[in-house]
Design a protein around this motif. Structure first.
Motif, PDB file in Angstrom:
ATOM      1  N   THR A 108      46.809  37.462  50.951  1.00  0.00           N
ATOM      2  CA  THR A 108      48.151  37.583  50.133  1.00  0.00           C
ATOM      3  C   THR A 108      49.246  36.311  50.200  1.00  0.00           C
ATOM      4  O   THR A 108      49.863  35.862  49.319  1.00  0.00           O
ATOM      5  N   ALA A 109      48.993  35.936  51.437  1.00  0.00           N
ATOM      6  CA  ALA A 109      50.015  34.742  51.734  1.00  0.00           C
ATOM      7  C   ALA A 109      49.936  33.441  50.945  1.00  0.00           C
ATOM      8  O   ALA A 109      50.458  32.461  50.925  1.00  0.00           O
ATOM      9  N   LEU A 110      48.426  33.489  50.293  1.00  0.00           N
ATOM     10  CA  LEU A 110      48.058  32.227  49.793  1.00  0.00           C
ATOM     11  C   LEU A 110      49.098  32.076  48.381  1.00  0.00           C
ATOM     12  O   LEU A 110      49.072  30.866  48.026  1.00  0.00           O
ATOM     13  N   TYR A 111      49.850  32.923  47.877  1.00  0.00           N
ATOM     14  CA  TYR A 111      50.903  32.883  47.036  1.00  0.00           C
ATOM     15  C   TYR A 111      51.742  31.847  47.095  1.00  0.00           C
ATOM     16  O   TYR A 111      52.163  30.904  46.259  1.00  0.00           O
ATOM     17  N   THR A 112      52.173  31.671  48.469  1.00  0.00           N
ATOM     18  CA  THR A 112      53.267  30.790  48.760  1.00  0.00           C
ATOM     19  C   THR A 112      52.746  29.672  49.605  1.00  0.00           C
ATOM     20  O   THR A 112      53.390  28.539  49.898  1.00  0.00           O
ATOM     21  N   ASN A 113      51.588  29.786  50.491  1.00  0.00           N
ATOM     22  CA  ASN A 113      51.176  28.878  51.416  1.00  0.00           C
ATOM     23  C   ASN A 113      49.683  28.313  50.843  1.00  0.00           C
ATOM     24  O   ASN A 113      49.225  27.523  51.823  1.00  0.00           O
ATOM     25  N   GLY A 114      49.250  28.539  49.852  1.00  0.00           N
ATOM     26  CA  GLY A 114      47.888  27.989  49.442  1.00  0.00           C
ATOM     27  C   GLY A 114      47.933  26.901  48.539  1.00  0.00           C
ATOM     28  O   GLY A 114      49.147  26.378  48.086  1.00  0.00           O
ATOM     29  N   PRO A 115      46.836  26.212  47.897  1.00  0.00           N
ATOM     30  CA  PRO A 115      46.806  25.194  46.856  1.00  0.00           C
ATOM     31  C   PRO A 115      47.482  25.839  45.640  1.00  0.00           C
ATOM     32  O   PRO A 115      47.779  27.237  45.341  1.00  0.00           O
ATOM     33  N   ALA A 116      47.849  24.781  44.681  1.00  0.00           N
ATOM     34  CA  ALA A 116      48.410  25.071  43.513  1.00  0.00           C
ATOM     35  C   ALA A 116      47.668  25.863  42.543  1.00  0.00           C
ATOM     36  O   ALA A 116      46.479  26.099  42.297  1.00  0.00           O
ATOM     37  N   GLY A 117      48.478  26.751  41.572  1.00  0.00           N
ATOM     38  CA  GLY A 117      47.850  27.481  40.529  1.00  0.00           C
ATOM     39  C   GLY A 117      47.332  28.600  40.764  1.00  0.00           C
ATOM     40  O   GLY A 117      46.301  28.965  39.812  1.00  0.00           O
ATOM     41  N   GLY A 118      47.156  29.387  41.939  1.00  0.00           N
ATOM     42  CA  GLY A 118      46.314  30.384  42.262  1.00  0.00           C
ATOM     43  C   GLY A 118      46.994  31.711  41.866  1.00  0.00           C
ATOM     44  O   GLY A 118      48.336  31.828  41.865  1.00  0.00           O
ATOM     45  N   GLY A 119      46.430  32.810  41.003  1.00  0.00           N
ATOM     46  CA  GLY A 119      47.132  33.859  40.601  1.00  0.00           C
ATOM     47  C   GLY A 119      46.041  34.899  40.717  1.00  0.00           C
ATOM     48  O   GLY A 119      44.866  34.962  40.897  1.00  0.00           O
ATOM     49  N   GLY A 120      46.773  36.212  40.256  1.00  0.00           N
ATOM     50  CA  GLY A 120      46.053  37.397  40.079  1.00  0.00           C
ATOM     51  C   GLY A 120      45.268  38.013  41.358  1.00  0.00           C
ATOM     52  O   GLY A 120      44.262  38.412  41.407  1.00  0.00           O
ATOM     53  N   ILE A 121      46.155  37.784  42.546  1.00  0.00           N
ATOM     54  CA  ILE A 121      45.751  38.170  43.853  1.00  0.00           C
ATOM     55  C   ILE A 121      45.460  39.846  43.634  1.00  0.00           C
ATOM     56  O   ILE A 121      46.189  40.516  43.367  1.00  0.00           O
ATOM     57  N   SER A 122      44.670  40.056  44.372  1.00  0.00           N
ATOM     58  CA  SER A 122      44.240  41.726  44.670  1.00  0.00           C
ATOM     59  C   SER A 122      43.488  41.537  46.044  1.00  0.00           C
ATOM     60  O   SER A 122      42.706  40.838  46.390  1.00  0.00           O
ATOM     61  N   THR A 123      43.853  42.533  46.685  1.00  0.00           N
ATOM     62  CA  THR A 123      43.365  42.822  48.009  1.00  0.00           C
ATOM     63  C   THR A 123      43.329  44.538  48.377  1.00  0.00           C
ATOM     64  O   THR A 123      43.830  45.397  47.652  1.00  0.00           O
ATOM     65  N   GLY A 124      42.638  44.636  49.314  1.00  0.00           N
ATOM     66  CA  GLY A 124      42.280  45.998  49.837  1.00  0.00           C
ATOM     67  C   GLY A 124      41.675  46.199  51.054  1.00  0.00           C
ATOM     68  O   GLY A 124      41.039  45.239  51.661  1.00  0.00           O
ATOM     69  N   HIS A 125      41.419  47.508  51.683  1.00  0.00           N
ATOM     70  CA  HIS A 125      40.679  47.720  52.755  1.00  0.00           C
ATOM     71  C   HIS A 125      40.275  49.192  52.691  1.00  0.00           C
ATOM     72  O   HIS A 125      40.923  49.846  51.998  1.00  0.00           O
ATOM     73  N   LYS A 126      39.149  49.419  53.537  1.00  0.00           N
ATOM     74  CA  LYS A 126      38.532  50.786  53.463  1.00  0.00           C
ATOM     75  C   LYS A 126      37.631  50.988  54.636  1.00  0.00           C
ATOM     76  O   LYS A 126      37.402  49.781  55.358  1.00  0.00           O
ATOM     77  N   LYS A 127      37.434  52.042  55.186  1.00  0.00           N
ATOM     78  CA  LYS A 127      36.341  52.576  56.066  1.00  0.00           C
ATOM     79  C   LYS A 127      35.244  52.379  55.311  1.00  0.00           C
ATOM     80  O   LYS A 127      34.920  53.235  54.482  1.00  0.00           O
ATOM     81  N   ASP A 128      34.000  51.634  56.048  1.00  0.00           N
ATOM     82  CA  ASP A 128      32.763  51.721  55.495  1.00  0.00           C
ATOM     83  C   ASP A 128      31.772  52.440  56.422  1.00  0.00           C
ATOM     84  O   ASP A 128      31.930  52.132  57.613  1.00  0.00           O
ATOM     85  N   ILE A 129      30.904  53.236  55.938  1.00  0.00           N
ATOM     86  CA  ILE A 129      29.992  54.143  56.748  1.00  0.00           C
ATOM     87  C   ILE A 129      28.888  53.535  56.798  1.00  0.00           C
ATOM     88  O   ILE A 129      27.967  53.020  55.745  1.00  0.00           O
ATOM     89  N   ILE A 130      28.261  53.121  57.841  1.00  0.00           N
ATOM     90  CA  ILE A 130      26.713  52.526  58.020  1.00  0.00           C
ATOM     91  C   ILE A 130      26.005  53.792  58.526  1.00  0.00           C
ATOM     92  O   ILE A 130      26.097  54.752  59.136  1.00  0.00           O
ATOM     93  N   LEU A 131      24.923  53.842  57.552  1.00  0.00           N
ATOM     94  CA  LEU A 131      23.852  54.901  57.636  1.00  0.00           C
ATOM     95  C   LEU A 131      22.691  54.409  58.551  1.00  0.00           C
ATOM     96  O   LEU A 131      22.010  53.599  58.207  1.00  0.00           O
ATOM     97  N   GLU A 132      22.610  55.210  59.539  1.00  0.00           N
ATOM     98  CA  GLU A 132      21.258  54.945  60.301  1.00  0.00           C
ATOM     99  C   GLU A 132      20.340  55.755  59.781  1.00  0.00           C
ATOM    100  O   GLU A 132      20.306  57.173  59.728  1.00  0.00           O
TER     101      GLU A 132
END
Length: 654
Positions: free
Chosen positions: A436-460
């Motif tokens: 998300t910090a790319l909004y103010t610290n990244g290269p010019a003209g970036g927009g529409g940021i979306s982020t997320g996190h989740k627990k992923d399940i590994i099936l053995e």
């Protein structure tokens, strides 16, 4: 509400049936859903158009859905997927309309319904509630795997239908047969049952009739993915062998099969429907995710499909022949999926940002560099857990064998996506913050940021001996009044309040005059000695089995298989798919060398010839970034890889 849960628990050892019942000389069995997100409306159309249907199967389970549902249930939610149960509501509304109009059809809603569930009895109660609200008297049976544990009190054992940790085993058709013979149910709801076994249950053969079982299982395998057999996932603009109009694709028919007690299998689609059912669509579905065609393993029988072939009898009917049991026809072990809740790399974090216009790809490259570097400042060595790609440039990771920067200038609208699999939740959350910090610290003209996190399940995946897997069945009935006045009230209520939810007595579509008739297309050998795209020679489909990729190559001109066998080698396949393992859209020479070394050591390619349909089935092992449950790829299943492979240029020998 009557209840008749059988307390008897069975293991999965195959035991011949005593005087098995032959319910019909021919069984008409349809597919009502090929996956949990399929369209109920298509199934309703199939019921209306194909009056002969005796059974309708809704195959709604996938590898990760049971484990996901167990998590929801452990948190206090439902142990079944409400989407699947709500589809029952639509079927029962159609049935209520039929009753109200005095044209009830026996077995209209007689279907095996896999409900994406850990809790079949919970789904059973919900289905009975829906039917009661609609004034329908029905019988709903359940099939569920049970765990047997020693209670510590002498020889007594404790039974539980909630499998510990959400694990599940692929059961065969035996529990469904018991339900059909003992309960005569309208609906059967199952826990994890193998896809083909759902269709095999009604056919009535004994367990030692292995060649008939092989034909029945192949019928189930061909039907299980729904409209993939009848033109869905087949239409391809610009390909003269697969093109069709949008309108023609709109009116697809779900498939059904006519299966004789003698083992003859005819595949069909509804008269007057769109789509296409022919040799090519059947060949693609036959090879879909089967692995070794000499030993396609189901819980009930191991099948040899190498001599299977298809004969088109009309626009809507195909004869399937050649299936047989393998030399060792009965698997002594069953496949079990065990969620690994505390495995490393269990938390996923991701972010997306868009760039457009001049040098947008270079700005995406700068953004990727920054996010990786910021994460390394906090967690040393974490960058190798992050995969990045540029949507609009290389998000599918298999478009080219060379590294061509000239494509960058052709891209004016792209989106950088970065996915990471981390050991701890805090690391995944931190990744989202840094992105998300790319909004103010990244290269010019970036927009529409979306982020997320989740627990992923590994099936053995484990193989468990049959005698260590247990199941039981149960049944419940509801009771309602079915007076003529009630039928009228149901009719008026449905027409007034549910017109937008269920198409009441849909009219038969007018006969389609197909703009896609493979029999009308002249087929010639592919040219030799010149570079041509593989799609001009063949078609195919890809699918996943865990971390492995299954690819079919089916020539348009069948004799071309002999020349394709010379070109399509394990080395060629490895070269094409190696880019799937790039962790960045901008790999340097060291990264490419490291990738190629890993491919040489870990990626294995097996190529099988299937002579009955003159095709190749290719299995690529260890290529899908861990498989659907933990992959960081945008296409976790690898389904898009088929067309990326078909776009490769080949030179066929004379």
């Amino acid at each position: 509400m009557d209840n008749n849960d059988r307390d008897e628990v069975h293991n999965c050892v195959i035991k011949p049936r005593v005087n098995p019942q032959r319910r019909r000389e021919k069984v008409y069995i349809g597919c009502g859903a090929g996956f949990g997100g399929d369209r109920p409306l298509a199934a309703l159309k199939l019921l209306q158009r194909v009056k002969e249907l005796n059974y309708l199967v809704l195959e709604c389970l996938a590898e990760r859905t049971l484990a996901d549902r167990y998590q929801v249930m452990a948190s206090g939610g439902d142990g079944y997927d409400s989407r699947s149960v709500s589809s029952a509501d639509q079927f029962f509304r159609l049935d209520a309309c039929a009753l109200a109009f005095g044209c009830g059809k026996k077995n209209l809603h007689n279907y095996q319904h896999g409900c994406n569930e850990v809790d079949p009895p919970g789904a059973q109660e919900k289905v009975l509630e829906i039917a009661s609200n609609l004034g329908l008297s029905i019988t709903v049976a359940v099939v569920l795997e049970v765990a047997l544990e020693n209670s510590g009190l002498g020889s007594s054992t404790k039974k539980s239908y909630i499998m510990e940790g959400g694990k599940s085993t692929y059961l065969g058709a035996a529990p469904i047969v018991e339900c059909l013979e003992n309960y005569q149910p309208d609906v059967i709801i199952t826990s994890r049952v193998a896809d083909a076994a759902l269709f095999l249950g009604p056919m009535g053969w004994n367990w030692d009739d292995t060649n008939q079982l092989a034909h029945g299982c192949i019928a189930g395998h061909l039907l299980e993915c729904g409209c993939q057999l009848t033109g869905g996932y087949f239409m391809h603009p610009g390909d003269k062998y697969r093109d069709m109009s949008f309108q023609h694709l709109l009116d697809l028919s779900l498939p059904f099969a006519e299966v004789g007690f003698d083992g003859k299998v005819y595949l069909g689609k509804a008269e007057g429907s769109g789509g296409v059912l022919n040799f090519s669509t059947c060949a693609e579905q036959l090879l879909y995710e089967i692995g070794d065609p000499a030993a396609y393993v189901t819980p009930d029988v191991v099948i040899d499909v190498r001599e299977v072939s298809f004969q088109s009898l009309s626009r809507n009917k195909v004869l399937c022949t050649g299936a047989k049991a393998s030399a060792d026809p009965v698997p002594d072990k069953l496949l079990q999926l065990v969620p690994k809740w505390f495995q490393d790399c269990g938390w996923k974090g991701w972010g997306e940002i868009s760039y457009g216009g001049y040098e947008c790809v270079k700005r995406a490259k700068a953004a990727e560099f920054l996010v990786r570097s910021w994460m390394e400042e906090i967690i040393l060595g974490v960058s190798n857990r992050i995969l990045s790609y540029v949507i609009g440039l290389d998000s599918l990771k298999a478009a080219r064998n060379d590294y061509d920067t000239s494509l960058w200038n052709a891209s004016a609208d792209i989106r950088l996506r970065m996915d990471g699999l981390f050991e701890q939740k805090e690391q995944a959350v931190q990744f989202s913050k840094e992105f998300t910090a790319l909004y103010t610290n990244g290269p010019a003209g970036g927009g529409g940021i979306s982020t997320g996190h989740k627990k992923d399940i590994i099936l053995e995946k484990k193989l468990v001996r049959r005698e260590h897997v247990f199941w039981r069945t149960g049944v419940k009935h509801n009771k309602t009044m079915n007076s003529n006045n009630q039928k009228v009230n149901i009719k008026e209520d449905l027409l007034e309040n549910h017109a937008l939810q269920v198409p009441v007595l849909l009219p038969m579509a007018e006969e389609h005059h197909s703009d896609f008739l493979s029999s009308d297309i002249d087929i010639f050998p592919a040219p030799s000695g010149q570079k041509i795209p593989l799609y001009s020679v063949a078609h195919g489909r890809t699918g996943d089995k865990g971390n492995d990729l299954n690819i079919s190559i089916i020539p348009h001109f069948p004799p071309d298989i002999e020349r394709l066998k010379i070109v399509i080698t394990p080395e060629w396949v490895k070269a094409v798919v190696s880019t799937l393992l790039n962790t960045s859209s901008f790999p340097d020479s060291d990264a490419i060398d490291k990738r190629d070394k890993w491919v040489a050591e870990h990626v294995k390619v097996k190529i099988y010839e299937v002579k009955g349909i003159q095709s190749l089935n290719i299995l690529v092992q260890n290529i899908l970034d861990g498989g659907v449950n933990c992959s960081r790829r945008i296409d976790r299943h690898g389904k898009t890889i088929s067309d990326l492979i078909l776009c490769q240029k080949v030179v066929l020998p004379p």
